[in-house]
Scaffold this active site. Structure first.
Site, PDB file in Angstrom:
ATOM      1  CD  GLU A   1      -3.052  -0.922   2.262  1.00 22.80           C
ATOM      2  OE1 GLU A   1      -4.080  -1.593   2.171  1.00 22.80           O
ATOM      3  OE2 GLU A   1      -2.801  -0.175   3.235  1.00 22.80           O
TER       4      GLU A   1
ATOM      5  CG  ASP B   1      -3.433   8.777   7.871  1.00 24.11           C
ATOM      6  OD1 ASP B   1      -3.295   7.556   8.054  1.00 24.11           O
ATOM      7  OD2 ASP B   1      -3.718   9.273   6.764  1.00 24.11           O
TER       8      ASP B   1
END
Lengths: 268, 406
Positions: free
Chosen positions: A49, A60
């Site tokens: 990824e 995040d």
């Protein structure tokens, strides 16, 4: 069959759990990314990824936020990320690459333009964190047209109806977020994760990858009991941050971490 | 092709899934959907619930001090020599701005859903203060995220929030302003979604926030509509309000939106000038994109990265705008304009000296544009301007521009 499905099917036949590392493209600088990807493959990555840097990474935690900031300091945009994938593909045609990021850079490029360019560069799947199935008919059509897998998140709060909605548009694999929180969080509850995965499997045969909270061989091993793949992000990005001045040290450190996880997964 | 818009039914938005034309929607990480669905369901139920509506109305009347006056600024109107200007005095609300209308409503919802913890983002600190205020009153834990740059600019409001018992967390990421505070609040929410209610302060964010905040704020326009008919015997010719996220503007506009003859002017922050790129005017100089849960006009670069904004006023210093404004702009119902820092400052002084009202720097943008607009109109015409907040919080900023330190 897509490159992602092929890889996951092969591993499943061998009764193996896939190892999926995450790094942010352009972190700590654009010139090192392809080298880092190669080191990930050599140390056991089945799928990679690759994070597309974004100015406002709302899902995040601090580790990946800072990785985005380091990449953005070099003005790394979506086009640059695709160029990196293209370079990686010059001598690797087997390891699938999934772009992971936020919708706005894709919106600005345009869905069709992006999907064609991504497929041409050798991207295999796309995960846009802030794009739910309700909003994504046009994007999914464009991704499918270019042979790219739309990857979706499922979370502990996704109820039956949403799981059905998500699995009806997803392909490649499903990314199960192991806990409520942002990337890099702690305290993964293995039993809860496995229960939810069982529930998801009643809806679909798409392989299930688990991410958020997997930081070492021990946590990876626990999750591998029920997941088809484990995703390791912040723990690797931490190494990139820690050794951001030294390419050799970054590859050594991530190789050590990856190898220990690989070993734990393979000795089941 | 989108259907042609029926200009007599502009209040029938958003759609059930939160869209205003191509704008709005729900662009958030999967974990938040359950909370958004729950909020939408409870909120829609409350809109039909006389007990909830009465409590909201009572709180606005007895705690906030509504209705706020509609004041005919006769001297200012005369000096400008154009239209008659009426000021909707949201600055006279408890806590000093329109923000409290919305936090009262959302806090009642939080109670009803049974969440014990409230979070909010804030720019100028007005929404943070309004949130800390209602949290104190209801005995709920309150955490406010604020860009560290804004914490410096708005020290007084930071202290007010702390006095009210809130925890203020300075946000050091990105541009250290409102957008980064919003990012951090989203991260908190996704982590603590089980016990936490996120009170968004403007008409942005994922559905149902833009519609919900609008509905709570539209008390401004409902009152103004009645008051102007009482005082002047007719509807106004134009409405003017500043637009950051756009909650005070939509609150004033919404009850007039089907009155085609009433022109709507939203005033964005042109900062140092639109041509310099240092501004906060996505409607005037941005492009559609996706941020903070909705599709709207944004300030972004060619890679889709959100760019840093600039405005003298912390409350307008935001790279996006509510999706309903984006839609009103595109269908031609709203006119969106921008005034510079300098023009806003001039408006600040003029309002203070001419009418004895010290306006917030955010509202000063509306003042600066009202000045220009009034001069193009005749004395038999009427403008209602939303004086969205009072300027006490900005005295330090204004003084330091003039070289005065306390």
């Amino acid at each position: 069959m897509s490159r992602i499905s092929t890889v996951l099917e092969q591993l499943s036949k061998q009764n193996k759990t896939a190892l999926v590392p995450f790094v942010t493209a352009g972190d700590p600088n654009p010139g090192w990314t392809v080298g880092i990807l190669k080191a990930l493959v050599e140390s056991g990555a089945d799928i990679i990824e690759l994070g597309v840097p974004f100015s406002d990474p709302m899902a995040d935690g601090p580790v990946i936020q800072k990785a985005s900031e380091r990449a953005l300091a070099h003005n790394v945009g979506l086009k640059d990320v695709l160029a990196m994938v293209k370079r990686f593909r010059e001598d690797n045609s087997v390891t699938p690459i999934v772009l992971m990021g936020y919708l706005n850079p894709v919106e600005v490029m345009g869905y069709d333009v992006f999907c064609k360019a991504a497929a041409e560069a050798g991207v295999d799947g796309v995960l846009t964190v802030d794009m739910p199935p309700e909003e994504s008919a046009d994007l999914v059509a464009a991704l499918n047209q270019s042979g790219l897998d739309p990857i979706y998140l499922i979370s502990p709060t996704s109820h039956q109806e949403r799981i059905a909605k998500i699995t009806s548009v997803a392909s490649g694999y499903l990314y199960y977020v192991s806990l409520k929180g942002v990337t890099g969080s702690n305290a993964l509850d293995e039993q809860a994760v496995c229960n939810k995965i069982k529930e998801i499997r009643t809806h679909t045969d798409i392989p299930i990858a688990v991410g958020f909270g997997i930081k070492d061989a021990e946590t990876a091993k626990k999750v591998s009991k029920c997941a088809d793949a484990v995703i390791v992000g912040s723990a690797l990005v931490n190494k990139v941050e820690q050794y951001s001045q030294d390419f050799g040290a970054i590859t050594t450190e991530i190789t050590t971490l990856m190898s220990s996880i690989r070993q734990a997964l393979d000795n089941e | 092709m989108p259907k042609p818009v029926d200009l007599t039914h502009l209040t029938d938005v958003p759609t059930d899934d939160g869209h205003f034309g191509i704008f709005g929607g729900q662009f958030v990480a999967e974990t938040l959907f359950e909370a958004l669905d729950e909020l939408k369901e409870v909120y829609e139920g409350c809109l039909q619930d006389p007990v909830f509506l009465k409590q909201f109305d009572d709180d606005l009347r007895h705690y906030v001090g509504r209705p706020s006056p509609l004041y005919h600024a006769e001297r200012w109107s005369r000096e400008l020599g154009g239209a008659q200007i009426y000021l909707k005095r949201e600055d006279l609300n408890h806590t000093g701005a329109h923000k409290v209308n919305n936090t009262i409503g959302q806090a009642l919802l939080a109670k009803r859903i049974g969440k014990s913890r409230i979070i909010a983002e804030t720019g100028a600190g007005q929404h943070g203060v309004a949130t800390a205020t209602v949290a104190a009153r209801l005995g709920l834990e309150c955490v406010v995220y604020m860009g560290s740059e804004d914490v410096k600019r708005q020290a007084l409001n930071v202290y007010r929030m702390r006095l009210l018992g809130a925890t203020v967390i300075p946000v050091d990421s990105g541009s250290k302003t409102l957008k980064d505070a919003l990012n951090e609040a989203m991260r908190d929410w996704v982590t603590n979604v089980d016990n936490t209610f996120y009170i968004i302060g403007t008409v942005a964010g994922p559905h149902p926030y833009p519609a919900m905040v609008r509905d709570f704020q539209s008390v401004i326009g409902r009152e103004a509509r009645e008051q102007i008919q009482e005082q002047a015997g007719r509807l106004p010719d134009a409405l003017v309000a500043c637009v950051g996220g756009g909650s005070n503007a939509i609150g004033l506009f919404y009850p007039f939106i089907n009155d085609e003859a009433v022109k709507l002017y939203g005033v964005e922050a042109a900062g140092l000038g639109l041509e310099t790129g240092k501004h906060a005017a996505p409607l005037c100089a941005g492009k559609p994109g996706v941020l903070h849960g909705n599709r709207t006009y944004l300030m972004e670069d060619e890679n889709g990265q959100i760019i840093e904004t600039h405005s003298i006023s912390a409350g307008l210093d935001y790279p996006g705008v509510g999706p309903e404004h984006a839609w009103l702009k595109d269908i031609g119902r709203g006119d969106y304009v921008a005034v510079t820092d300098d023009e806003a400052l001039e408006g600040f002084h003029e309002m203070t000296k001419t009418e004895g009202i010290l306006p917030a720097l955010e509202s000063s943008h509306a003042i600066a544009y009202t000045k220009k607009l009034a001069k193009t109109m005749t004395p038999d015409q009427i403008i209602i301007m939303n004086l969205s907040g009072r300027g006490d919080k900005d005295i330090h900023t204004v003084a330091s521009i003039e070289g005065i330190e306390f």
